[in-house]
Design an enzyme around this catalytic site. Structure first.
Site, PDB file in Angstrom:
ATOM      1  N   ARG A 448       0.781  -1.242   0.000  1.00 20.91           N
ATOM      2  CA  ARG A 448       0.000   0.000   0.000  1.00 20.91           C
ATOM      3  C   ARG A 448       0.813   1.295   0.000  1.00 20.91           C
ATOM      4  O   ARG A 448       0.237   2.368   0.017  1.00 20.91           O
ATOM      5  CB  ARG A 448      -0.982   0.046   1.177  1.00 20.91           C
ATOM      6  N   ASP A 449       2.151   1.215  -0.069  1.00 22.23           N
ATOM      7  CA  ASP A 449       2.924   2.465  -0.114  1.00 22.23           C
ATOM      8  C   ASP A 449       4.257   2.245  -0.824  1.00 22.23           C
ATOM      9  O   ASP A 449       5.319   2.522  -0.293  1.00 22.23           O
ATOM     10  CB  ASP A 449       3.158   2.992   1.303  1.00 22.23           C
ATOM     11  N   ILE A 450       4.165   1.774  -2.080  1.00 25.00           N
ATOM     12  CA  ILE A 450       5.366   1.488  -2.863  1.00 25.00           C
ATOM     13  C   ILE A 450       5.855   2.777  -3.512  1.00 25.00           C
ATOM     14  O   ILE A 450       5.131   3.420  -4.269  1.00 25.00           O
ATOM     15  CB  ILE A 450       5.067   0.428  -3.942  1.00 25.00           C
ATOM     16  N   ASN A 454      10.724   4.399  -0.043  1.00 22.91           N
ATOM     17  CA  ASN A 454      10.558   3.209   0.791  1.00 22.91           C
ATOM     18  C   ASN A 454      11.400   2.031   0.305  1.00 22.91           C
ATOM     19  O   ASN A 454      11.215   0.902   0.752  1.00 22.91           O
ATOM     20  CB  ASN A 454       9.081   2.802   0.852  1.00 22.91           C
ATOM     21  N   THR A 488       0.317   7.633  -0.717  1.00 21.22           N
ATOM     22  CA  THR A 488       0.957   8.888  -1.085  1.00 21.22           C
ATOM     23  C   THR A 488       0.437   9.351  -2.432  1.00 21.22           C
ATOM     24  O   THR A 488       0.274   8.555  -3.354  1.00 21.22           O
ATOM     25  CB  THR A 488       2.486   8.704  -1.148  1.00 21.22           C
TER      26      THR A 488
END
Length: 651
Positions: A448-450, A454, A488
């Site tokens: 959910r936040d690639i 990260n 994001t």
């Protein structure tokens, strides 16, 4: 005896008094002189109190007579039209009549260097424009009717945003628009001084200062002139724009004249201070001393306060010092309790050992991250070594990544930019890690936040996906239950705003944005001083349509890159960024292409199912990727429901 009196709308009453045989007979008759509401089709407004203008959207008239078309609301438009239609065609010959208008406007941005969209003087067949959009459409057109000759609209735009889709020349220009927003003539906002050499001076539309505009059309020569200047400068002899336009094929017999303005992601205020208009004649000059004043700027309002700042600062400083002194002792007394060991029942479920302390993560995110990654094992995932929790403080301990995060090498360290071979190595590694999360572990893990920030790099520059604070797990064959949108801006899949449910296909969308940013060296959404300037997917897709997709590569790569690999990564990024979840490939298919085990699917430009930039920017919600806060997401344009099947369907 005669006497003239001002009328609220800008016209004047003229009265004659006659004395007749000792009695005074007062005859009042209304002579609509220049610029009043009359059959002479001339009027003048020094302020708009009592003007009777037709207002729509955000249009309003303030107590001092100032016409305000928008406020600080995002994606808003406002209209203000003269209440009666005006004859723009000769009824006998069908030729367009001459007209002249002058008005004073001001655009006040919310922030000094970030503008909202512009303002336009418009001649339209109706005062009730329906189905129009704000933002770049200026409240006059929409996606479907822009450029349609059936619009019968003439506009002079004062535009403060460069919209490449309309071939705008810059983000500070004046343009003449006919039935659409692709101007037939435009020029940077400026004026010519009435001097022997006609010196050229630039103007900023978002300066917040009032400016005057003259729009004049000669029906015989069919020439339309547009002139602009600051209030302190007389009308320039040379117009900024002069264009020959046959208005007889554009305007109808009767049309409405007025103004339209709109805001986008960055809001602002659009004002009209005065307006003069005339058919078949020169519009009467506005008396600048009679115009209403703009509201004072916040800085001006606070200037008086700054002179007394010491009166405020001194007692505040003393109070803060006393507060710190008083609380210091209490803080020291609580230190021991803060570092007392706390162990709860739920912690026994997880294997990693307890070590040090000090964390700013909340309990909910901490538990989620422990549950998500405590038992994951893959060479391209950051390994959790342990954790600790003391009273009020949390800390997770990961493998040390000596080279930090990938985004530093792509966006921050120009002198240490990664070579293409290392970038491609990282891309393949992250793809392998995602495949493990989606298909190869005992449960389905949705990250959910690639994004590049990260992705961490070890000593050999191997890419490892980290930050599992937003990750969610669910059993294979079941549907994800979460309905909150987190992530994001720029990496969020479009279906999230409709369903709120993250799936492996929404992870693929984020991976697509990651592919494009690594290959191009640009962020998914780049902010300029004039607001949101570029959406990376659109930018790369434009190069694909031109048959020159390699032009989207990161220029910091120089000539040291594998063209076939760069082209494949950019195309895969576009495939993963498609609107419909079913149209996106699975991570297994992506990895097969990256490893050379399967060819890249053949897709023409028309096969791609990509959102246009206005929908993408108007619908996404910015959510802090390091928190679990969710936002209210507006309804998204309808699309097929998401699917977890591995088939790669073309739209």
């Amino acid at each position: 005896m005669q006497k003239e009196m001002d009328w609220a709308g800008g016209g004047r009453w003229r009265c004659q008094y006659f004395s007749v045989t000792g009695k005074t007979l007062v005859l009042f008759f209304l002579l609509w002189v220049q610029n009043s509401l009359s059959t002479a089709n001339r009027f003048i407004f020094h302020g708009f109190d009592g003007s009777g203008l037709r207002l729509n959207g955000g249009g309003t008239i303030e107590p001092n007579g100032l016409l305000r078309l928008t406020n600080f609301t995002k994606y808003e438009f406002g209209h203000a039209f003269f209440p009666s239609p005006l004859p723009f065609l000769n009824s006998s010959t069908g030729e367009a009549l001459s007209f002249s208008t002058s008005f004073v406007f001001a655009i006040v941005p919310r922030y000094h260097d970030i503008s909202s969209h512009g303002i336009a003087f418009a001649i339209t067949p109706t005062a009730n424009l329906t189905g129009v959009l704000p933002s770049q459409h200026l409240g006059l057109f929409n996606h479907t009717n822009n450029g349609d000759p059936r619009n019968h609209i003439l506009a002079v735009e004062l535009d403060t945003i460069q919209n490449k889709e309309f071939s705008d020349i810059n983000d500070n220009h004046v343009g003449i628009d006919v039935n659409g927003l692709r101007s037939v003539s435009s020029a940077p906002t400026s004026f010519f001084l009435n001097s022997p050499n006609f010196q050229h001076e630039n103007l900023s539309l978002i300066s917040g200062q009032p400016m005057r505009v003259w729009v004049e059309f000669d029906g015989k020569s069919m020439k339309l002139n547009v002139t602009i200047a600051p209030l302190s400068v007389p009308k320039p002899q040379i117009p900024l724009l002069s264009s020959k336009i046959n208005l007889s094929s554009i305007v109808l017999g009767e049309m409405y004249a007025g103004f339209s303005a709109s805001t986008g992601a960055a809001a602002g205020l659009h004002y009209i201070l005065g307006w003069s208009f005339s058919m078949d004649g020169s519009a009467e000059e506005l008396k600048l001393s009679n115009l209403p004043s703009l509201p004072p700027k916040e800085a001006e309002e606070n200037s008086g306060k700054k002179t007394k700042i010491w009166v405020i600062v001194l007692p505040i400083a003393i109070s803060v010092f006393l507060l710190i002194s008083a609380s210091g002792f209490a803080l020291l007394m609580k230190t021991k309790k803060m570092f007392e060991e706390v162990v709860e029942d739920w912690e026994t479920e997880y294997g990693p050992h307890r070590i040090s302390h000090d964390s700013r993560q909340g309990m909910k995110e901490f538990v989620a991250e422990i549950a998500s990654i405590g038992r994951l094992r893959h060479r391209n995932l950051v390994q959790l070594l342990g954790y600790c929790r003391r009273r009020g403080e949390l800390l997770l301990i990961y493998d040390f990544m000596p080279n930090g995060s990938l985004d530093n090498y792509i966006f921050c360290r120009k002198e240490e930019s990664l070579s293409w071979s290392l970038r491609f190595k990282v891309i393949r590694g992250i793809a392998a890690g995602l495949l493990y999360l989606h298909e190869e572990w005992e449960q389905v893990v949705v990250h959910r936040d690639i994004k590049a920030s990260n992705v961490l790099l070890d000593a050999e520059f191997n890419g490892k996906l980290g930050d599992f604070g937003l990750a969610r797990l669910y059993d294979r064959g079941s549907n994800p239950q979460t309905t909150r949108v987190v992530g994001t801006l720029g990496y969020l899949a479009p279906e999230l705003s409709r369903t709120g449910k993250s799936t492996t296909r929404s992870d693929v969308f984020g991976f697509g944005a990651f592919l494009l940013e690594v290959a191009s060296g640009k962020k998914p959404i780049e902010l300029k001083t004039s607001g949101i300037e570029m959406v990376l997917v659109d930018w790369v897709f434009d190069f694909l349509k031109k048959g020159a997709i390699l032009e989207a590569r990161d220029r910091k790569l120089g000539d040291e890159y594998a063209a076939d690999e760069v082209e494949m990564v950019l195309k895969l990024g576009l495939m993963c960024s498609q609107h419909s979840p079913e149209a996106r490939p699975s991570m297994r298919q992506v990895l097969q292409c990256l490893e050379g085990e399967a060819p890249l699917p053949e897709m023409s430009v028309n096969d791609f199912d990509l959102l246009d930039s206005s929908h993408r920017m108007n619908r996404f919600v910015v959510v802090d990727g390091t928190s679990s806060n969710s936002g209210t997401v507006p309804a998204y344009p309808s699309s097929s429901s998401s699917s977890e099947s591995q088939s790669f369907k073309r739209p």
